[in-house]
Design a protein around this motif. Structure first.
Motif, PDB file in Angstrom:
ATOM      1  N   GLU A 154      48.483  41.529  40.527  1.00 39.72           N
ATOM      2  CA  GLU A 154      48.170  40.141  40.048  1.00 39.72           C
ATOM      3  C   GLU A 154      49.583  39.850  38.656  1.00 39.72           C
ATOM      4  O   GLU A 154      50.115  39.048  38.674  1.00 39.72           O
ATOM      5  CB  GLU A 154      46.900  40.157  39.478  1.00 39.72           C
ATOM      6  CG  GLU A 154      45.764  39.836  40.563  1.00 39.72           C
ATOM      7  CD  GLU A 154      45.445  41.126  41.042  1.00 39.72           C
ATOM      8  OE1 GLU A 154      46.060  42.279  40.757  1.00 39.72           O
ATOM      9  OE2 GLU A 154      44.813  41.032  42.171  1.00 39.72           O
ATOM     10  N   GLN A 155      49.962  41.188  38.231  1.00 39.55           N
ATOM     11  CA  GLN A 155      50.685  41.084  36.997  1.00 39.55           C
ATOM     12  C   GLN A 155      52.043  40.771  38.040  1.00 39.55           C
ATOM     13  O   GLN A 155      52.885  40.043  37.473  1.00 39.55           O
ATOM     14  CB  GLN A 155      51.014  42.324  36.334  1.00 39.55           C
ATOM     15  CG  GLN A 155      49.842  42.679  35.706  1.00 39.55           C
ATOM     16  CD  GLN A 155      49.734  44.121  34.997  1.00 39.55           C
ATOM     17  OE1 GLN A 155      49.766  45.058  35.585  1.00 39.55           O
ATOM     18  NE2 GLN A 155      49.848  43.980  33.616  1.00 39.55           N
ATOM     19  N   GLU A 199      40.795  50.635  40.099  1.00 32.04           N
ATOM     20  CA  GLU A 199      41.099  49.718  38.920  1.00 32.04           C
ATOM     21  C   GLU A 199      40.370  48.318  38.874  1.00 32.04           C
ATOM     22  O   GLU A 199      40.124  48.194  37.627  1.00 32.04           O
ATOM     23  CB  GLU A 199      42.668  49.461  39.211  1.00 32.04           C
ATOM     24  CG  GLU A 199      43.620  50.584  39.044  1.00 32.04           C
ATOM     25  CD  GLU A 199      44.818  50.382  39.463  1.00 32.04           C
ATOM     26  OE1 GLU A 199      45.794  51.104  38.989  1.00 32.04           O
ATOM     27  OE2 GLU A 199      45.242  49.369  40.419  1.00 32.04           O
ATOM     28  N   LEU A 200      40.045  47.771  40.234  1.00 27.29           N
ATOM     29  CA  LEU A 200      39.528  46.529  40.259  1.00 27.29           C
ATOM     30  C   LEU A 200      37.809  46.728  39.702  1.00 27.29           C
ATOM     31  O   LEU A 200      37.436  46.043  38.995  1.00 27.29           O
ATOM     32  CB  LEU A 200      39.326  46.141  41.442  1.00 27.29           C
ATOM     33  CG  LEU A 200      40.866  45.413  42.027  1.00 27.29           C
ATOM     34  CD1 LEU A 200      40.733  44.869  43.512  1.00 27.29           C
ATOM     35  CD2 LEU A 200      41.395  44.318  41.208  1.00 27.29           C
ATOM     36  N   ALA A 225      44.895  41.057  32.896  1.00 26.65           N
ATOM     37  CA  ALA A 225      45.959  41.661  33.362  1.00 26.65           C
ATOM     38  C   ALA A 225      47.201  40.661  32.931  1.00 26.65           C
ATOM     39  O   ALA A 225      48.311  41.436  32.914  1.00 26.65           O
ATOM     40  CB  ALA A 225      46.031  41.545  34.902  1.00 26.65           C
ATOM     41  N   LEU A 226      47.064  39.588  32.707  1.00 29.99           N
ATOM     42  CA  LEU A 226      48.382  38.701  31.941  1.00 29.99           C
ATOM     43  C   LEU A 226      48.499  39.110  30.713  1.00 29.99           C
ATOM     44  O   LEU A 226      49.456  38.548  29.997  1.00 29.99           O
ATOM     45  CB  LEU A 226      48.115  37.305  32.497  1.00 29.99           C
ATOM     46  CG  LEU A 226      47.840  37.154  33.980  1.00 29.99           C
ATOM     47  CD1 LEU A 226      47.874  35.651  34.085  1.00 29.99           C
ATOM     48  CD2 LEU A 226      48.946  37.960  34.769  1.00 29.99           C
ATOM     49  N   PRO A 241      32.698  41.095  41.248  1.00 27.40           N
ATOM     50  CA  PRO A 241      31.807  39.736  41.389  1.00 27.40           C
ATOM     51  C   PRO A 241      31.374  39.585  42.664  1.00 27.40           C
ATOM     52  O   PRO A 241      30.880  38.778  43.000  1.00 27.40           O
ATOM     53  CB  PRO A 241      33.336  38.881  41.301  1.00 27.40           C
ATOM     54  CG  PRO A 241      34.302  39.641  41.924  1.00 27.40           C
ATOM     55  CD  PRO A 241      34.195  41.016  41.483  1.00 27.40           C
ATOM     56  N   GLU A 242      31.402  40.857  43.527  1.00 27.87           N
ATOM     57  CA  GLU A 242      30.834  40.585  44.731  1.00 27.87           C
ATOM     58  C   GLU A 242      29.385  41.409  44.931  1.00 27.87           C
ATOM     59  O   GLU A 242      28.935  42.105  45.850  1.00 27.87           O
ATOM     60  CB  GLU A 242      31.600  41.374  45.963  1.00 27.87           C
ATOM     61  CG  GLU A 242      32.381  40.192  46.452  1.00 27.87           C
ATOM     62  CD  GLU A 242      33.020  40.837  48.030  1.00 27.87           C
ATOM     63  OE1 GLU A 242      32.431  40.253  49.048  1.00 27.87           O
ATOM     64  OE2 GLU A 242      33.957  41.598  47.964  1.00 27.87           O
ATOM     65  N   MET A 300      29.194  34.934  41.422  1.00 31.26           N
ATOM     66  CA  MET A 300      30.473  34.476  41.028  1.00 31.26           C
ATOM     67  C   MET A 300      31.410  34.758  42.458  1.00 31.26           C
ATOM     68  O   MET A 300      31.147  35.302  43.266  1.00 31.26           O
ATOM     69  CB  MET A 300      31.134  35.742  40.109  1.00 31.26           C
ATOM     70  CG  MET A 300      32.559  35.092  39.537  1.00 31.26           C
ATOM     71  SD  MET A 300      33.294  36.451  38.525  1.00 31.26           S
ATOM     72  CE  MET A 300      32.281  36.251  37.149  1.00 31.26           C
ATOM     73  N   ALA A 320      33.958  41.067  34.030  1.00 38.89           N
ATOM     74  CA  ALA A 320      33.024  40.472  34.895  1.00 38.89           C
ATOM     75  C   ALA A 320      31.496  40.574  34.486  1.00 38.89           C
ATOM     76  O   ALA A 320      30.713  40.063  34.781  1.00 38.89           O
ATOM     77  CB  ALA A 320      33.245  40.509  36.273  1.00 38.89           C
ATOM     78  N   PHE A 340      47.728  44.650  28.092  1.00 41.03           N
ATOM     79  CA  PHE A 340      46.890  45.017  29.209  1.00 41.03           C
ATOM     80  C   PHE A 340      46.959  46.633  29.459  1.00 41.03           C
ATOM     81  O   PHE A 340      45.982  47.524  29.868  1.00 41.03           O
ATOM     82  CB  PHE A 340      47.164  44.344  30.688  1.00 41.03           C
ATOM     83  CG  PHE A 340      46.292  44.683  31.581  1.00 41.03           C
ATOM     84  CD1 PHE A 340      44.828  44.434  31.642  1.00 41.03           C
ATOM     85  CD2 PHE A 340      46.520  45.446  32.833  1.00 41.03           C
ATOM     86  CE1 PHE A 340      44.105  44.835  32.583  1.00 41.03           C
ATOM     87  CE2 PHE A 340      45.972  45.862  33.803  1.00 41.03           C
ATOM     88  CZ  PHE A 340      44.345  45.447  33.789  1.00 41.03           C
ATOM     89  N   GLY A 374      34.631  37.164  31.656  1.00 48.48           N
ATOM     90  CA  GLY A 374      34.098  36.340  32.622  1.00 48.48           C
ATOM     91  C   GLY A 374      35.310  36.049  33.729  1.00 48.48           C
ATOM     92  O   GLY A 374      35.040  35.193  34.455  1.00 48.48           O
ATOM     93  N   THR A 401      38.040  37.733  36.845  1.00 47.61           N
ATOM     94  CA  THR A 401      38.452  38.672  37.566  1.00 47.61           C
ATOM     95  C   THR A 401      39.931  38.944  37.392  1.00 47.61           C
ATOM     96  O   THR A 401      40.541  38.134  36.569  1.00 47.61           O
ATOM     97  CB  THR A 401      38.230  38.417  39.230  1.00 47.61           C
ATOM     98  OG1 THR A 401      39.234  37.055  39.450  1.00 47.61           O
ATOM     99  CG2 THR A 401      36.852  37.878  39.603  1.00 47.61           C
ATOM    100  N   VAL A 402      40.581  40.224  38.201  1.00 47.78           N
ATOM    101  CA  VAL A 402      41.832  40.201  37.618  1.00 47.78           C
ATOM    102  C   VAL A 402      42.665  39.211  38.314  1.00 47.78           C
ATOM    103  O   VAL A 402      43.864  38.868  37.832  1.00 47.78           O
ATOM    104  CB  VAL A 402      42.058  41.797  38.159  1.00 47.78           C
ATOM    105  CG1 VAL A 402      42.160  41.424  39.663  1.00 47.78           C
ATOM    106  CG2 VAL A 402      43.294  42.118  37.847  1.00 47.78           C
ATOM    107  N   ALA A 403      42.327  38.263  39.174  1.00 47.21           N
ATOM    108  CA  ALA A 403      42.970  37.263  39.912  1.00 47.21           C
ATOM    109  C   ALA A 403      43.031  35.941  39.207  1.00 47.21           C
ATOM    110  O   ALA A 403      43.525  35.024  39.566  1.00 47.21           O
ATOM    111  CB  ALA A 403      42.764  37.044  41.178  1.00 47.21           C
TER     112      ALA A 403
END
Lengths: 293, 549
Positions: free
Chosen positions: A96-97, B322-323, B368-369, B496-497, A1, B331, B373, B358, B360-362
């Protein structure tokens, strides 16, 4: 990913939204727009020198303001407040929010209003970002959002300026921030596609901030011109198209989708040539015969 | 069974019926293969497992390995690992800012090693997205690199090429120390050190020397820790003198990046695995009180390292936790689940979160949206995640498979290796792809990787207990640390890394190759001879067991 992209991208996407009238996020409510916190350090019209992606993409900015007559890269065009339910959180929401919130609290329409532009004015070389209270300030109760516009170069890096952006689109010298297109000219014939160019650079068409998907009925140039005509008239602030001006749409292919972007250019009897400046009327006037800027 | 007695005087009746092997290699004229084997054993075999006494070879080996690494990194042009944008979080604390293109798609294509003085204030400096301070022992290398940068004419800030030079020099020092603490003949030690250099020189590891990432501190810290542990187990000096480097190297390694916390339990066990000298030196059973006293210093060391680890983990950016939590659920857990809705129910989360599986937070579909949340933030934690896997252990199988596949794909194709103008965008450095080749080949049969580690572990145990050699213990520790590192990453901070995060596990796995060579050489060098000896203890003129075998 693939790893997550840095926070710069959403804001850059908002820059694109500036070009597309009506395609931006919903405008902030009056309460949000009108809300200015008691934080005296944050005011509309202040300028800042932000030169790194990290400063630009951060959730908050605590650097000092600079005089707008000095070199700067951003200017605050709106101060708003974080709405509920996020404002009710004891801890500051995730980056991000907040970024997502920026799209709503700092809309392109508000920027256009600050720039003194009308609905048909399209800009280039600008991006929007929102700065929120630091985590400590949030805990102390601050919910102020600082909406800044960043002036950028063609490769999206910050461009230093000494200009005050307040009502910049309404001034005669607005060409550097207006969106134009450069089309290929082959044997005196214009190509249908165009690349983005500031109107202060040589170009072939000036954008009038209107676009629509290209279907079969809009393949002929005449059909495109007919569809664009009302927007061009609106842009020029006239009822009838002047004889020395022509509707000149371009086609933009993006991800396989074809869109017609409405544009305008001086009528050139000797064949299409590149020109410089803008056809936008100076505030309170109708279109001039010569390009401004 | 017929016993052959070649070389001895045999009885005529036995000789009449004894079959003479045609190609036994034991005849008066040995074959070329055996001759080559004997030559290699004579040249590179460990011989007696003596310690110390190779100062000059150690210095030469260190110097040559440092030069080799420098050449490998800088000739014909510098190679490194491009920044993905998170390098600033660590490096900015030195008051510098990267000189690179503005756009993400542009600055990941090449390496941009130059960082100019530009103090960033507020959240612009620190963890991306929160500005919290980022700590790593890599800052020591960065600081040294900043001192060196002006000397090379690379400006007044920090150039990652200078950091690369620092790392190469540190690596040379570690190789010299490794040769000094390994047992056996100088040629054997140099061979093992050369193999370690071969591992480190592969682009998937060495390129990080010229990068803003904390991986070099993790790689070099691990090597330093292995050297310190060997020295500790050799037991040639006073316990304090040998424990302190272990504590220092342990703290440095764990402080490289949070995932290195996996070293803590392994390090504790390693310290409690007392050196041979302290348990058998006298040959008599020690009194009960004295036996416990021997554990006092290792226990003290473990407590010191554990205290540091707790403090280090406490100052990690909350944003990172958090991430990691987000990625572990959205993920990793949900996308690979056959029943994501049920999993969400188990976790006490709204089933609507399945839409964010699937992401990521971004991502545009980020959880998160989701207006709910905050429920995720309130309900979820590392403990609940651990509870989930404890009650769903079958999920670990698939997770392990994905992790191994990622570990066998160590090349980060989404970031470039070369400076702009010196290579194609996103081009990777293949100057010395030995480990890359090995791991890629193992992709055909990933089980072979586990088999190699298991073999290293078993041979390590054999050497540790039969030969009483510290190298055996080292092999056990490397395999255990590699496995722990692997599971810490895949369970907590993998996606994801995952490819970059598992490089450390891959490094541990790659170290099994030099360890295997060392272990096999030691086991093949002759019958058990008791514990290894110091140079002063070794009897001069002893026959080389490698040759006699």
């Amino acid at each position: 990913m693939r790893p997550e992209l840095p926070a710069v991208l959403p804001a850059l996407a908002m820059a694109a939204a500036l070009i597309l009238t009506g395609c931006g996020a919903g405008p902030a409510t009056d309460a949000e727009v009108g809300a200015v916190s008691g934080d005296n350090a944050v005011r509309v019209g202040q300028c800042y020198l932000i030169s790194t992606p990290e400063e630009y993409g951060a959730s908050s900015h605590t650097g000092p303001a600079v005089a707008c007559s000095e070199p700067h890269t951003t200017q605050t065009f709106l101060v708003a407040a974080v709405p509920q339910p996020l404002s009710g959180q004891a801890e500051r929401p995730l980056h991000e929010q907040l970024q997502n919130l920026t799209a709503r609290l700092c809309p392109a329409t508000e920027l256009r209003r600050y720039l003194g532009g009308a609905e048909r004015d399209a800009t280039t070389g600008m991006a929007i970002t929102g700065y929120y209270p630091t985590r400590a300030a949030w805990s102390a109760g601050s919910r102020t959002v600082r909406c800044d516009v960043l002036t950028t170069t063609a490769d999206l890096a910050p461009r230093e300026t000494k200009a005050d952006l307040k009502d910049a689109l309404a001034r005669p010298e607005s060409a550097p921030i207006r969106l134009c297109y450069t089309q290929e000219i082959t044997d005196g014939v214009l190509g249908s596609e165009g690349t983005d160019t500031p109107c202060s650079e040589p170009h072939t068409t000036e954008d009038v901030s209107a676009w629509f998907g290209q279907d079969a009925s809009l393949v002929p140039l005449a059909a495109q011109q007919e569809r664009c005509l009302p927007f061009v008239l609106d842009f020029l602030n006239v009822d009838v198209l002047p004889a020395d001006v022509e509707v000149r749409p371009i086609v933009r292919v993006d991800g396989g989708a074809r869109a017609v972007r409405c544009g305008v250019a001086p009528r050139q009897s000797a064949g299409p040539e590149r020109w410089t400046g803008t056809l936008a009327p100076v505030a309170g006037t109708v279109s001039g015969e010569v390009a401004n800027g | 069974m017929v016993e052959t007695t070649v070389g001895k005087s045999a009885k005529p009746d036995v000789e009449e019926f004894a079959p003479v092997p045609v190609r036994s290699g034991m005849g008066p004229r040995p074959g070329p293969l055996r001759m080559a084997g004997r030559f290699l054993a004579r040249t590179f075999g460990p011989g007696e497992l003596t310690l110390g006494g190779v100062r000059t070879p150690a210095l030469v080996a260190g110097l040559v390995s440092a030069i080799a690494m420098l050449v490998r990194l800088f000739v014909p042009g510098p190679v490194g690992v491009a920044d993905q944008g998170d390098g600033n979080g660590l490096v900015c604390s030195l008051g510098v800012s990267n000189v690179r293109p503005w756009d993400y798609a542009d600055f990941t294509r090449f390496i941009y090693p130059s960082w100019t003085p530009h103090p960033l204030v507020g959240e612009a400096c620190g963890a991306a997205g929160s500005g919290e301070p980022v700590y790593s022992s890599q800052l020591a290398f960065l600081w040294l690199g900043k001192l060196l940068t002006p000397l090379f004419g690379w400006g007044g800030g920090l150039d990652m090429r200078a950091v690369g030079i620092v790392c190469c020099l540190v690596f040379g020092l570690l190789i010299a120390a490794l040769v000094a603490v390994l047992p056996g003949r100088a040629s054997f030690r140099v061979l093992i050190a050369a193999l370690v250099t071969v591992v480190m020189a592969d682009g998937v590891f060495a390129d990080f020397f010229i990068s803003p990432y904390p991986e070099p501190a993790a790689f070099l810290g691990t090597l330093g820790l292995l050297v310190a542990l060997l020295n500790y187990w050799n037991g040639a000096r006073s316990r304090w003198v040998t424990i302190l480097p272990v504590v220092g190297a342990g703290v440095f390694t764990i402080a490289a990046k949070p995932e290195m916390v996996s070293w803590l339990p392994v390090l504790a066990l390693a310290l409690l695995w007392l050196p041979q000298g302290s348990t058998r030196r006298s040959g008599r059973r020690a009194p009960e009180g004295s036996r416990w006293r021997r554990f006092a210093m290792p226990l003290l060391a473990i407590m010191a390292i554990a205290a540091f680890t707790v403090a280090f983990m406490a100052v990690q950016p909350k944003r990172t936790a958090e991430l990691n939590l987000y990625n572990a659920v959205f993920a990793e857990l949900l996308p690979h689940s056959p029943t994501p809705e049920e999993d969400l129910k188990w976790l006490g989360l709204d089933p609507g979160f399945v839409a964010a599986s699937g992401t990521t937070v971004a991502s545009p579909r980020s959880a998160a949206l989701n207006p709910k949340f905050h429920e995720f933030q309130e309900e979820m934690g590392a403990g609940k995640l651990a509870g989930f896997y404890l009650t769903h252990p079958e999920r670990l199988i698939g997770m392990g498979e994905r992790g191994i596949t990622a570990m066998l794909t160590p090349e980060l194709g989404y970031i470039g290796s070369f400076m702009e103008g010196q290579g194609q965008p996103f081009a990777k450095d293949h100057r010395f792809p030995v480990v890359l080749g090995l791991l890629t080949a193992l992709k055909a049969a990933p089980v072979a990787l586990v088999a190699m580690q298991l073999l290293t572990l078993l041979l390590g145990l054999a050497v540790a207990f039969r030969k009483k050699a510290a190298v055996g213990r080292l092999a056990v520790v490397v395999v255990a640390a590699g496995w722990l590192q692997f599971w810490v990453v895949v369970l907590w901070s993998g996606q994801p890394e995952i490819y970059r995060q598992l490089l450390l596990s891959g490094f541990h796995a790659a170290l099994c190759v030099p360890l295997l060579v060392a272990l096999i050489s030691i086991l093949a060098s002759g019958p058990e001879r008791g514990q290894q000896q110091t140079a002063s203890q070794a009897t001069p003129g002893l026959r080389d067991p490698a040759v006699s075998a």
